[in-house]
Design a protein around this motif. Structure first.
Motif, PDB file in Angstrom:
ATOM      1  N   VAL A 217      39.670  38.368  31.191  1.00  0.00           N
ATOM      2  CA  VAL A 217      39.124  37.438  32.123  1.00  0.00           C
ATOM      3  C   VAL A 217      37.702  37.841  32.224  1.00  0.00           C
ATOM      4  O   VAL A 217      37.017  36.818  31.940  1.00  0.00           O
ATOM      5  CB  VAL A 217      39.854  37.308  33.577  1.00  0.00           C
ATOM      6  N   TYR A 218      37.388  38.907  32.536  1.00  0.00           N
ATOM      7  CA  TYR A 218      35.835  39.327  32.360  1.00  0.00           C
ATOM      8  C   TYR A 218      35.309  38.779  31.009  1.00  0.00           C
ATOM      9  O   TYR A 218      34.162  38.491  30.968  1.00  0.00           O
ATOM     10  CB  TYR A 218      35.747  40.612  32.938  1.00  0.00           C
ATOM     11  N   GLN A 219      35.960  39.055  30.046  1.00  0.00           N
ATOM     12  CA  GLN A 219      35.214  38.997  28.509  1.00  0.00           C
ATOM     13  C   GLN A 219      35.200  37.526  28.596  1.00  0.00           C
ATOM     14  O   GLN A 219      34.088  37.080  27.977  1.00  0.00           O
ATOM     15  CB  GLN A 219      36.123  39.583  27.531  1.00  0.00           C
ATOM     16  N   GLU A 220      36.247  36.627  29.184  1.00  0.00           N
ATOM     17  CA  GLU A 220      36.052  35.306  28.764  1.00  0.00           C
ATOM     18  C   GLU A 220      34.696  34.779  29.535  1.00  0.00           C
ATOM     19  O   GLU A 220      34.134  33.747  29.121  1.00  0.00           O
ATOM     20  CB  GLU A 220      37.279  34.524  29.375  1.00  0.00           C
ATOM     21  N   LEU A 221      34.293  35.258  30.595  1.00  0.00           N
ATOM     22  CA  LEU A 221      33.324  35.018  31.596  1.00  0.00           C
ATOM     23  C   LEU A 221      32.017  35.477  30.866  1.00  0.00           C
ATOM     24  O   LEU A 221      30.901  34.571  30.633  1.00  0.00           O
ATOM     25  CB  LEU A 221      33.328  35.673  32.773  1.00  0.00           C
TER      26      LEU A 221
END
Length: 589
Positions: A217-221
Motif C-alpha cells: 500500500v505504501y509503495q503504491e502511494l
C-alpha cells in the motif's frame, strides 16, 4: 496555537498522541477512556445490540438524529456502521452502535433536554475488531477543531487518513488486537482531489493481512506521488511514509527488506535533499542531509544485522553525500560519519565501511580531539591493510595507539578503557599501549633541536623558536621515536661528537662525554606533550628542583647525544615516556 484532544480510546493500551506538524507549541491528552463493543456506561440508557436506522432510542421531547459524513469524501456515510454517544455534564449517558440509512442518518434519539454539538459524538466506524481508537480535537478555548486533517497510525503498519467533523471528532477505527496508535494533525484542503486519492490508497492498509501487504500500500502511494511530480499535493510527510516502509520490511523478512532497500534509500535521499535545500545555513543543510545516514542504526532489525543489499544501497547514497562535508578539519559532521563507519565495521560490513570512510575523505582532515584523531588513524590503518599496504597500516595503528596513550585513558572497573577496542580486535598484532617504529621515524628524532632550559628547571623545549607543529603527522611520528629512544634506546659510555642544532647555543657541533651514571640519569627523562624533554617533578616549584646554568647545559648536551647516538632498531615498543595531560599541572606556562 495550542491544540488539545480528548476521548482518545484504545482498548488495552493508550498511547499519548503528539503534535507533529510544527504549528503548535504543544498538545495535551485529556479525559482518556476505554471503550468496548456494546454499552459499558453504568446507569445509562443504551442499546446492547446494533440498532437499525429507523429505530428510536431513549425518551424525552427533544429529538436528535445526526447525519454522519464520510471522513474522507464528506459524502453521506451511507448504510455503514457508526457509533453515537450522548453526554450530560461531561459524562456519557447513551452509547449505541448501528447502521446509517442511505442518507447517512443515525437512529433517532430522544432526550430530556436539547443536545448541543458538544453534547454528542456521532462518528463513522472504520474496520473490524475489539480494539478501538478515536479522538475529539478542540482548541484551548474549547471550540472544536472542525474539518482538521488527521492521521491515525497503528503500530502494525496500518493507518487511517481523514478529516474531523464539525464537532472535532475523528472516525472510530477498529483493529483486530490491542496496539499503540499515534495521532498526527495534518494540513489538508477538504475539497482537494489529491488528498482524497492519497487517502483512498493509504486507508487500504487497514485491510492488509500482514506487513508485506501493508508495505505494498505504501509503495503504491509513493508511486502515485512520483507520477504527480513536484506539483502534486501531499498529505502525510514523505519521510514518514519512507520510515514506515522500512519498518514494515523489517517486520516482514530479510528478503522483503532487500527488495525495498534501493527504493527506500533513493527516495529518502531526495526527501532529505529537498528539506535541506530550504535551509540557509550550510552546516544545517549538511546536517539535515547526513541525518539520513542513521537509517542503518535506527532500523537494524533481524537480530541487529541489516541485510547486505540494504547496506549497499545506503552506502551508495552516503558516498555521494559525504564529500559535501566542510573542509575545515574533522568537525562534528565528520565525527558522525566516522561513527557510522565504525557501526558498519561492528556489523561485519567492512567493505561498505571503508568505502564510506574513503568517500568522506576522513583521512585528510585534522582534529583537535586526540581520541577522534586516533579513531581516524585506526580506521585508516584498517583501510590500508584492506588494500594490502601493510607498512602504512602498521604505522597508522601505531600512531592511533600513541594518541590514545597520551590522552589519559579513563579507568573502567580498574582497567584501562580502550577506545580502539574495535580496531584492536580486527588488528590484534599491535595492541593497546604498543607502537611500531620504522627507520624513517627514528631518523627524524635524531635531527630534533633541543633548546636551552630556562628558569633553572630541567625542562628542554624541542624544536626551534617557533616550536614543532605538534598537530602535524610528521611530528607525531617524531614524538613516538623520541619516546622509544628515551625508553628503549641503548648507548655505550664514551665521548661523542654531536650536532648542536643551534637553538641558541651558538655552536654547530660539540663533543659530549657520557658516563655510566650519566646514561643511568637519562633514564629519568620524560616527554611532555611531545614538545619538551624534562627531568624531575613537573608539579614541583621547590628550589631543590632547580639547577645551575652549567648543569642544565651539560644535561641538554647529554639529551642531544642520546637522541642522536642511541641504538634503536626498527620494531615494536611499549609507550613509556609520554605522559598524559591529566598527570601534571601546568606550572611552566
Amino acid at each position: 496555537m495550542e491544540w488539545r484532544w480528548r476521548d482518545i480510546a484504545i482498548l488495552g493500551r493508550v498511547k499519548r498522541a503528539e503534535r507533529l506538524d510544527g504549528d503548535a507549541k504543544s498538545g495535551r491528552a485529556a479525559a482518556l477512556a476505554l471503550l468496548a463493543a456494546g454499552c459499558f456506561i453504568a446507569g445509562a440508557a443504551c442499546a446492547q445490540e446494533p440498532v437499525m436506522p429507523d429505530a428510536i432510542v431513549g425518551t424525552g421531547p427533544h429529538v436528535l438524529r445526526p447525519v454522519i459524513a464520510d471522513p474522507v469524501t464528506q459524502e453521506p456515510w451511507s448504510e455503514k456502521r457508526y457509533r453515537l454517544l450522548v453526554y450530560r455534564d461531561g459524562e456519557a449517558v447513551l452509547d449505541i452502535e448501528g447502521d446509517t440509512d442511505a442518507g447517512g442518518r443515525t437512529a433517532t434519539v430522544r432526550t430530556e433536554r436539547p443536545a448541543d454539538e458538544a453534547d454528542f459524538s456521532a462518528r463513522p466506524i472504520i474496520g473490524k475488531g475489539t480494539s478501538k481508537a478515536q479522538s475529539r480535537i478542540s482548541y484551548p478555548n474549547g471550540e472544536p477543531s472542525a474539518h482538521r486533517g488527521y492521521l491515525l497510525a497503528f503500530e502494525d503498519g496500518a493507518a487511517f487518513l481523514g478529516i474531523t467533523d464539525a464537532r472535532g471528532d475523528t472516525a472510530e477505527v477498529h483493529r483486530p488486537r490491542e496496539m499503540q496508535v499515534e495521532l498526527q494533525f495534518l494540513h489538508l484542503e477538504p475539497e482537494s482531489a489529491d488528498w482524497h486519492e492519497e487517502a483512498a490508497i493509504l486507508n487500504r492498509s487497514l485491510a492488509a493481512g500482514d506487513a508485506v501487504q501493508a508495505l505494498a500500500v505504501y509503495q503504491e502511494l509513493l508511486r502515485l506521488r512520483e507520477r504527480r511530480g513536484a506539483d502534486g499535493g501531499r498529505t502525510v510527510a514523505t519521510g514518514w511514509l519512507l520510515d514506515r516502509m522500512v519498518q514494515l520490511a523489517l517486520d516482514a523478512d530479510a528478503d522483503t527488506l532487500e527488495r525495498v532497500a534501493d527504493d527506500y534509500v533513493v527516495r529518502k535521499a531526495h526527501h532529505a535533499a529537498r528539506e535541506a535545500g530550504r535551509m540557509e545555513d550550510e552546516r544545517d543543510r549538511l546536517a539535515a542531509i547526513l541525518a539520513l545516514l542513521d537509517i542503518v542504526g535506527d532500523n537494524g532489525g533481524n537480530g541487529g544485522q541489516v541485510p547486505a543489499g540494504f547496506v549497499t544501497a545506503w552506502v551508495e547514497l552516503a558516498a555521494e553525500l559525504a564529500p559535501q562535508l566542510p573542509e575545515e578539519g574533522i568537525g562534528p559532521l565528520r565525527v558522525e560519519v566516522l561513527g557510522l563507519c565504525e557501526r558498519l565495521l561492528a556489523d561485519g560490513h567492512t567493505e561498505a565501511a571503508i568505502r564510506l570512510f574513503n568517500s568522506a575523505e576522513l583521512g585528510r582532515g585534522q582534529s583537535r580531539d586526540s581520541r577522534d584523531r586516533a579513531r581516524i588513524h585506526a580506521f585508516g590503518a584498517l583501510a590500508a591493510r584492506h588494500r594490502g599496504e601493510t607498512r602504512l597500516s602498521r604505522r597508522l595503528l601505531s600512531q592511533a595507539n600513541y594518541l590514545i596513550a597520551t590522552d589519559s585513558p579513563a579507568d573502567v572497573d580498574g582497567e584501562k578503557y580502550d577506545p580502539l577496542s574495535l580496531y584492536h580486535a580486527l588488528m590484534p598484532e599491535l595492541p593497546q599501549g604498543m607502537m611500531w617504529l620504522d627507520e624513517d621515524q627514528i631518523e627524524s628524532a635524531r635531527h630534533v633541536c633541543v633548546r636551552p632550559a630556562e628558569d633553572g628547571f630541567a625542562f628542554f623545549l624541542l624544536g626551534d623558536e617557533e616550536g614543532p607543529d605538534i598537530d602535524s603527522e610528521a611530528w607525531l611520528g617524531t614524538r613516538q621515536a623520541i619516546d622509544a629512544l628515551l625508553a628503549h634506546g641503548t648507548i655505550e659510555p664514551g665521548e661523542y661528537r654531536v650536532e648542536a642544532r643551534g637553538c641558541g647555543s651558538g655552536r654547530a657541533s660539540m663533543d659530549v662525554v657520557l658516563t655510566e651514571d650519566d646514561i643511568a640519569g637519562l633514564e629519568d627523562a620524560g616527554l611532555f606533550l611531545g614538545i619538551a624533554v624534562y627531568f624531575g617533578d613537573l608539579q614541583s616549584t621547590s628550589e631543590a628542583e632547580q639547577r645551575s646554568e652549567a648543569e642544565l647545559e651539560r644535561l641538554r648536551a647529554q639529551v642531544i647525544a642520546y637522541l642522536q647516538q642511541a641504538v634503536l632498531p626498527e620494531g615494536k615498543y611499549g609507550i613509556v615516556k609520554s605522559i598524559p595531560p591529566g598527570d601534571f599541572k601546568m606550572r611552566l606556562f
